[in-house]
Design an enzyme around this catalytic site. Structure first.
Site, mmCIF file in Angstrom:
data_model
loop_
_atom_site.group_PDB
_atom_site.id
_atom_site.type_symbol
_atom_site.label_atom_id
_atom_site.label_comp_id
_atom_site.label_asym_id
_atom_site.label_seq_id
_atom_site.Cartn_x
_atom_site.Cartn_y
_atom_site.Cartn_z
ATOM 1 N N ASP A 1 -29.631 -5.424 1.595
ATOM 2 C CA ASP A 1 -28.579 -4.403 1.565
ATOM 3 C C ASP A 1 -29.141 -3.046 1.989
ATOM 4 O OD1 ASP A 1 -26.051 -3.360 1.080
ATOM 5 O OD2 ASP A 1 -26.368 -3.121 -1.067
ATOM 6 N N LYS B 1 -33.212 -19.624 2.467
ATOM 7 C CA LYS B 1 -33.716 -20.856 3.086
ATOM 8 C C LYS B 1 -35.076 -21.285 2.551
ATOM 9 C CE LYS B 1 -31.052 -20.562 7.329
ATOM 10 N NZ LYS B 1 -30.483 -21.900 7.184
ATOM 11 N N ARG C 1 -13.711 1.469 11.606
ATOM 12 C CA ARG C 1 -14.589 1.872 10.495
ATOM 13 C C ARG C 1 -15.532 0.754 10.081
ATOM 14 N NH1 ARG C 1 -11.132 3.174 5.695
ATOM 15 N NH2 ARG C 1 -13.123 3.781 4.795
ATOM 16 N N LYS C 2 -15.396 -0.425 10.681
ATOM 17 C CA LYS C 2 -16.178 -1.586 10.235
ATOM 18 C C LYS C 2 -17.474 -1.733 11.046
ATOM 19 C CE LYS C 2 -12.228 -3.918 10.310
ATOM 20 N NZ LYS C 2 -11.193 -4.964 10.215
HETATM 21 C C1 LIG Z 1 -31.388 6.463 5.337
HETATM 22 C C2 LIG Z 1 -31.516 5.781 4.137
HETATM 23 C C3 LIG Z 1 -30.873 6.473 3.005
HETATM 24 C C4 LIG Z 1 -30.675 5.541 1.941
HETATM 25 C C5 LIG Z 1 -29.607 4.599 2.351
HETATM 26 C C6 LIG Z 1 -29.712 3.395 1.604
HETATM 27 C C7 LIG Z 1 -28.613 2.472 2.037
HETATM 28 C C8 LIG Z 1 -28.273 1.720 0.852
HETATM 29 C C9 LIG Z 1 -27.155 0.778 1.120
HETATM 30 C C10 LIG Z 1 -26.666 0.351 -0.185
HETATM 31 C C11 LIG Z 1 -25.198 0.407 -0.155
HETATM 32 C C12 LIG Z 1 -24.598 0.003 -1.427
HETATM 33 O O1 LIG Z 1 -25.214 -0.540 -2.281
HETATM 34 S S1 LIG Z 1 -22.997 0.362 -1.592
HETATM 35 C C13 LIG Z 1 -22.618 -0.175 -3.200
HETATM 36 C C14 LIG Z 1 -21.869 -1.502 -3.217
HETATM 37 N N1 LIG Z 1 -20.556 -1.351 -2.565
HETATM 38 C C15 LIG Z 1 -19.535 -0.842 -3.216
HETATM 39 O O2 LIG Z 1 -19.574 -0.482 -4.377
HETATM 40 C C16 LIG Z 1 -18.273 -0.698 -2.388
HETATM 41 C C17 LIG Z 1 -17.031 -0.828 -3.230
HETATM 42 N N2 LIG Z 1 -15.853 -0.862 -2.305
HETATM 43 C C18 LIG Z 1 -15.323 0.287 -1.859
HETATM 44 O O3 LIG Z 1 -15.684 1.412 -2.290
HETATM 45 C C19 LIG Z 1 -14.203 0.178 -0.869
HETATM 46 O O4 LIG Z 1 -13.592 -1.088 -0.991
HETATM 47 C C20 LIG Z 1 -14.717 0.401 0.573
HETATM 48 C C21 LIG Z 1 -15.322 1.809 0.711
HETATM 49 C C22 LIG Z 1 -15.785 -0.638 0.967
HETATM 50 C C23 LIG Z 1 -13.534 0.265 1.522
HETATM 51 O O5 LIG Z 1 -12.423 1.001 0.976
HETATM 52 P P1 LIG Z 1 -11.544 1.935 1.917
HETATM 53 O O6 LIG Z 1 -12.353 3.055 2.413
HETATM 54 O O7 LIG Z 1 -10.283 2.272 1.134
HETATM 55 O O8 LIG Z 1 -11.190 1.059 3.187
HETATM 56 P P2 LIG Z 1 -10.061 -0.090 3.343
HETATM 57 O O9 LIG Z 1 -8.868 0.588 3.935
HETATM 58 O O10 LIG Z 1 -9.905 -0.898 2.114
HETATM 59 O O11 LIG Z 1 -10.767 -1.019 4.436
HETATM 60 C C24 LIG Z 1 -11.062 -0.524 5.735
HETATM 61 C C25 LIG Z 1 -11.108 -1.728 6.654
HETATM 62 O O12 LIG Z 1 -12.178 -2.584 6.218
HETATM 63 C C26 LIG Z 1 -11.689 -3.868 5.863
HETATM 64 N N3 LIG Z 1 -12.398 -4.341 4.688
HETATM 65 C C27 LIG Z 1 -12.621 -3.684 3.541
HETATM 66 N N4 LIG Z 1 -13.348 -4.424 2.688
HETATM 67 C C28 LIG Z 1 -13.563 -5.602 3.309
HETATM 68 C C29 LIG Z 1 -14.244 -6.801 2.938
HETATM 69 N N5 LIG Z 1 -14.869 -6.923 1.762
HETATM 70 N N6 LIG Z 1 -14.281 -7.820 3.833
HETATM 71 C C30 LIG Z 1 -13.671 -7.697 5.068
HETATM 72 N N7 LIG Z 1 -13.021 -6.570 5.461
HETATM 73 C C31 LIG Z 1 -12.956 -5.549 4.594
HETATM 74 C C32 LIG Z 1 -10.194 -3.650 5.571
HETATM 75 O O13 LIG Z 1 -9.447 -4.835 5.790
HETATM 76 C C33 LIG Z 1 -9.844 -2.579 6.587
HETATM 77 O O14 LIG Z 1 -9.696 -3.198 7.845
HETATM 78 P P3 LIG Z 1 -8.588 -2.704 8.909
HETATM 79 O O15 LIG Z 1 -7.277 -2.794 8.220
HETATM 80 O O16 LIG Z 1 -8.966 -1.276 9.232
HETATM 81 O O17 LIG Z 1 -8.753 -3.625 10.056
#
Ligand SMILES: CCCCCCCCCCCC(=O)SCCNC(=O)CCNC(=O)[C@H](O)C(C)(C)COP(=O)(O)OP(=O)(O)OC[C@H]1O[C@@H](n2cnc3c(N)ncnc32)[C@H](O)[C@@H]1OP(=O)(O)O
Length: 226
Positions: free
Chosen positions: A152, A176, A197-198
């Site tokens: 991630d 695997k 946005r994806k």
């Molecule tokens: C430099 C290093 C620094 C450091 C950087 C280190 C990087 C660390 C990375 C770690 C990241 C994390 O751990 S993040 C933590 C874990 N993740 C979370 O907690 C996320 C929880 N979920 C959310 O907050 C939300 O559901 C979002 C933000 C993901 C999406 O919400 P939203 O912004 O309202 O968008 P929404 O309209 O629902 O969706 C936008 C488009 O995406 C699609 N979509 C949304 N979710 C999904 C899904 N699961 N599977 C398929 N498609 C999806 C929708 O159908 C839509 O498509 P269309 O209709 O437009 O076609």
């Protein structure tokens, strides 16, 4: 019990961690809760630099990518122990007690030991990873949740470098072959495509010598607003 084992036990007891058959002792608050100077800019540490716990394999790989960075193909990514330190303009005092999950231990080498490199032209983020003994899942092997975490983080960093702020929406992993603790692996991730946005990414974890395919994964990130 050998001397090394005794030293390890003493260290665990000092840190307030109970050994099997012993009651949990109260653990003092870590210094980050009580010592504001820990967060002052002059002591912010870049954890992606080599340290004494790095194996020769990790050091050799790091040197190879550093050579690649001299030609401009690869960029070494600094790594701090709080997300806020990666973001310009956010005052650290707002989140003083927070720590990045992968950098939350005070001892080098026992947890996530890694360094990332970015290749902009190829949209690739590579992470050189040496899992430490505190990441155990099955005996002697890395916990699957830790593997998910480093995937991630690597794919997420690649998405951030290409697209700015993102959140993980989906992460699919095929485990695997288990990853032995202490073995160095290469997490090679790529942004496959961006649709609105994806941000679609793919990832493989291979052993340092490319002989073993440990893990395959794909992840979907959603770009956030400003
Ligand atoms: C430099 C290093 C620094 C450091 C950087 C280190 C990087 C660390 C990375 C770690 C990241 C994390 O751990 S993040 C933590 C874990 N993740 C979370 O907690 C996320 C929880 N979920 C959310 O907050 C939300 O559901 C979002 C933000 C993901 C999406 O919400 P939203 O912004 O309202 O968008 P929404 O309209 O629902 O969706 C936008 C488009 O995406 C699609 N979509 C949304 N979710 C999904 C899904 N699961 N599977 C398929 N498609 C999806 C929708 O159908 C839509 O498509 P269309 O209709 O437009 O076609």
């Amino acid at each position: 019990m050998g001397a090394t084992m005794l030293r390890s036990c003493a260290r665990l007891i000092r840190r307030g961690i109970a050994l099997p058959g012993q009651p949990q002792s109260p653990r003092p608050l870590p210094c980050c809760y009580t010592t504001p100077r820990f967060y002052s800019p002059e002591v912010i540490r870049d954890y992606a630099m080599p340290n004494a716990t790095w194996s020769k394999n990790l050091q050799d790989l790091y040197n190879r990518y550093m050579e690649g960075s001299q030609s401009g193909a690869w960029e070494r990514i600094p790594s701090y122990n709080a997300t806020v330190h990666h973001i310009k303009g956010v005052p650290p005092s707002r989140t003083r007690e927070n720590r990045l999950f992968t950098r939350n231990l005070d001892q080098d080498g026992v947890g996530f030991e890694y360094s990332m490199f970015y290749n902009k032209a190829e949209r690739r983020m590579v992470c050189l990873f040496q899992p430490g003994p505190y990441l155990e899942g099955p005996p002697g092997f890395t916990h699957g949740g830790c593997i998910a975490t480093i995937i991630d983080s690597t794919t997420g960093a690649g998405a951030v470098y290409l697209c700015g702020s993102v959140m993980t929406a989906n992460l699919t992993i095929n485990y695997k072959n288990p990853i032995p603790l202490g073995h160095v692996v290469i997490i090679d991730s790529k942004v496959e495509r961006v649709e609105g946005r994806k941000v679609y990414t793919s990832c493989q974890i291979r052993s340092h010598d490319d002989a073993v395919l440990h893990t395959e994964a794909s992840a979907l990130f959603i770009k956030l607003g400003p």
